[in-house]
Design a protein around this motif. Structure first.
Motif, short mmCIF file in Angstrom:
data_model
loop_
_atom_site.label_atom_id
_atom_site.label_comp_id
_atom_site.label_asym_id
_atom_site.label_seq_id
_atom_site.Cartn_x
_atom_site.Cartn_y
_atom_site.Cartn_z
N THR A 1 1.01 -1.30 0.03
CA THR A 1 0.03 0.10 0.02
C THR A 1 0.98 1.14 0.07
O THR A 1 0.39 2.34 -0.65
CB THR A 1 -1.04 0.03 1.08
N TYR A 2 1.95 1.18 0.69
CA TYR A 2 2.93 2.45 0.53
C TYR A 2 3.98 2.30 -0.66
O TYR A 2 5.00 1.77 -0.41
CB TYR A 2 3.77 2.19 1.84
N ASP A 3 3.38 2.71 -1.74
CA ASP A 3 4.04 2.53 -2.90
C ASP A 3 4.97 3.79 -2.93
O ASP A 3 4.78 4.94 -3.22
CB ASP A 3 3.00 2.74 -4.14
N PHE A 4 6.42 3.44 -3.04
CA PHE A 4 7.35 4.44 -3.10
C PHE A 4 8.19 4.27 -4.41
O PHE A 4 8.44 3.04 -4.76
CB PHE A 4 8.42 4.49 -1.85
N PRO A 5 9.20 5.13 -4.87
CA PRO A 5 10.04 4.96 -6.01
C PRO A 5 11.05 3.90 -5.48
O PRO A 5 11.61 3.91 -4.43
CB PRO A 5 10.60 6.39 -6.20
N PRO A 6 11.67 3.24 -6.60
CA PRO A 6 12.84 2.28 -6.55
C PRO A 6 13.82 2.98 -5.71
O PRO A 6 14.47 4.08 -6.58
CB PRO A 6 12.84 1.54 -7.70
N TYR A 7 14.58 2.41 -4.70
CA TYR A 7 15.86 3.16 -4.02
C TYR A 7 16.83 2.89 -5.18
O TYR A 7 17.24 1.67 -5.45
CB TYR A 7 16.06 2.51 -2.81
N MET A 8 17.65 3.72 -5.57
CA MET A 8 18.86 3.68 -6.63
C MET A 8 18.32 3.11 -7.91
O MET A 8 19.19 2.56 -8.64
CB MET A 8 19.79 2.77 -6.01
N GLY A 9 16.97 3.16 -7.96
CA GLY A 9 16.42 2.30 -9.46
C GLY A 9 16.28 0.95 -9.30
O GLY A 9 15.93 0.43 -10.38
N TYR A 10 16.31 0.38 -8.30
CA TYR A 10 16.19 -1.16 -8.06
C TYR A 10 15.45 -1.60 -7.06
O TYR A 10 14.65 -2.50 -7.51
CB TYR A 10 17.64 -1.51 -7.73
N VAL A 11 15.24 -1.24 -6.10
CA VAL A 11 14.34 -1.59 -4.78
C VAL A 11 13.10 -0.83 -4.63
O VAL A 11 13.31 0.43 -3.97
CB VAL A 11 15.34 -1.99 -3.55
N ASP A 12 12.17 -1.22 -4.70
CA ASP A 12 10.90 -0.63 -4.43
C ASP A 12 9.98 -1.52 -3.42
O ASP A 12 10.49 -2.54 -2.80
CB ASP A 12 9.85 -0.35 -5.72
N ALA A 13 8.87 -0.98 -3.13
CA ALA A 13 8.09 -1.65 -2.05
C ALA A 13 7.58 -2.94 -2.53
O ALA A 13 7.73 -4.00 -1.70
CB ALA A 13 6.74 -0.98 -1.90
N HIS A 14 7.48 -3.35 -3.74
CA HIS A 14 7.00 -4.65 -4.13
C HIS A 14 8.08 -5.77 -4.08
O HIS A 14 8.09 -6.67 -3.64
CB HIS A 14 6.64 -4.74 -5.65
N ALA A 15 9.27 -5.06 -4.31
CA ALA A 15 10.50 -5.81 -4.24
C ALA A 15 10.88 -6.38 -2.65
O ALA A 15 11.03 -7.55 -2.54
CB ALA A 15 11.80 -5.23 -4.76
#
Length: 342
Positions: A295-309
């Protein structure tokens, strides 16, 4: 299916497979202009693509584009349009970062960075780990019921739900396989395969939940319960694949199946004297907390790790614990059956 897996899988279907409406990134005039220019010149900045160069009759120069790509990229079929969109997205995000702006979505997705042509490398890797954990859980269950626990004189197990858990294990592994494929390369085919495998797993998990929760052992009753649910799930999957990929309808269907499963498992855990019910409660609570990541959908960290990951990561220990509960259930039921036989 475990409550956490049902809940989070439904969330994944909702957040990842909803319609890719126009979003801020792809509505940006600078991004649109970059893509249009790339299609004409075959270049984004200093980076140029051979497969964007066409002759006067519109055919690619020197043959099909994929003949000019490295072997490890050919199967992914990146064409001129997708490469232009990807590198223009990276270029715009670099500009936005310099200006202090936050990342935005493009065509409904966050700006992930590819690794060897893989769109979401961390999600793919974690999907593969989940697949391995599911395989380990299924194999350990298989070894337990057939080689460690007593068997009937006809060599069948005393545990009445052995066959159902085998099917569950296969469907779970299939779902994680297509999850890895979809995150690797999101096209219509991989999206439908991922979505269909998730719906199939949810549908069968609902059947398994009803049969185990209400301790249904009679074959005729099992068929009466399973047949209409199987027909419904099959019809729904065919509707999504061959008529209309209706995200709203699918969200309602999936959430409905999840709610029923959660209610049954909650009632069962509360009323049962099962010695391993504490594991079920941990899985339910842990799954509920992990739901926040979806539910907390945030941008991928460094372009790789997001909430879904991160959700993929949390599902690994919870899946391990869930299969531990299944093995305990097999031992508990086998012990109870042996006492009746004696």
């Amino acid at each position: 299916m475990s409550p956490f897996r049902s809940l989070l899988l439904s969330a994944a279907v909702f957040f990842l497979l909803r319609p890719l409406d126009a979003t801020e990134g792809d509505a940006d005039p600078l991004y649109i202009g970059c893509v249009e220019q790339c299609k004409k010149t075959g270049c984004v900045g200093d980076r140029c693509f051979q497969h964007c160069k066409f002759s006067s009759d519109g055919k690619p120069i020197d043959g099909p584009w994929y003949m000019h790509e490295p072997l490890y990229l050919r199967w992914k079929q990146w064409d001129c349009c997708t490469d232009c969109s990807y590198y223009c997205m990276l270029a715009r995000e670099e500009e936005r970062t310099k200006l202090g702006d936050k990342p935005v979505k493009y065509h409904g997705k966050w700006p992930f960075r590819r690794v060897y042509g893989i769109q979401e490398p961390v999600a793919v890797a974690l999907s593969a780990v989940n697949l391995a954990v599911q395989f380990h859980g299924w194999v350990s269950f298989f070894i337990l019921v057939y080689y460690k626990l007593p068997l009937r004189p006809d060599k069948k197990t005393y545990y009445e739900y052995t066959g159902l858990w085998h099917i569950y294990g296969i469907l779970s592994m299939n779902s994680w396989l297509w999850s890895a494929v979809f995150h690797s390369r999101a096209v219509e085919l991989t999206e439908k395969l991922d979505l269909s495998s998730a719906v199939a797993l949810l549908g069968f998990s609902l059947i398994l939940t009803i049969l185990r929760g209400f301790n249904v052992r009679d074959e005729a009753t099992r068929v009466m319960i399973s047949a209409p649910l199987l027909a419904f799930v099959t019809t729904h999957i065919m509707y999504l694949n061959f008529y209309k990929l209706a995200y709203g309808l699918n969200r309602i269907v999936c959430m409905g199946m999840v709610v029923v499963q959660l209610l049954i498992w909650a009632i069962w855990a509360g009323a049962s004297n099962h010695p391993a019910r504490w594991k079920l409660w941990i899985v339910v609570v842990g799954g509920g907390l992990a739901m926040v990541l979806e539910t907390y959908d945030f941008p991928p960290y460094m372009g790789y790790v997001d909430a879904h990951a991160l959700w993929h990561a949390t599902s690994i220990p919870l899946t391990f614990l869930w299969w531990s509960f299944v093995r305990d259930d097999a031992e508990f039921r086998t012990s109870a059956m042996l006492k009746k036989v004696k």
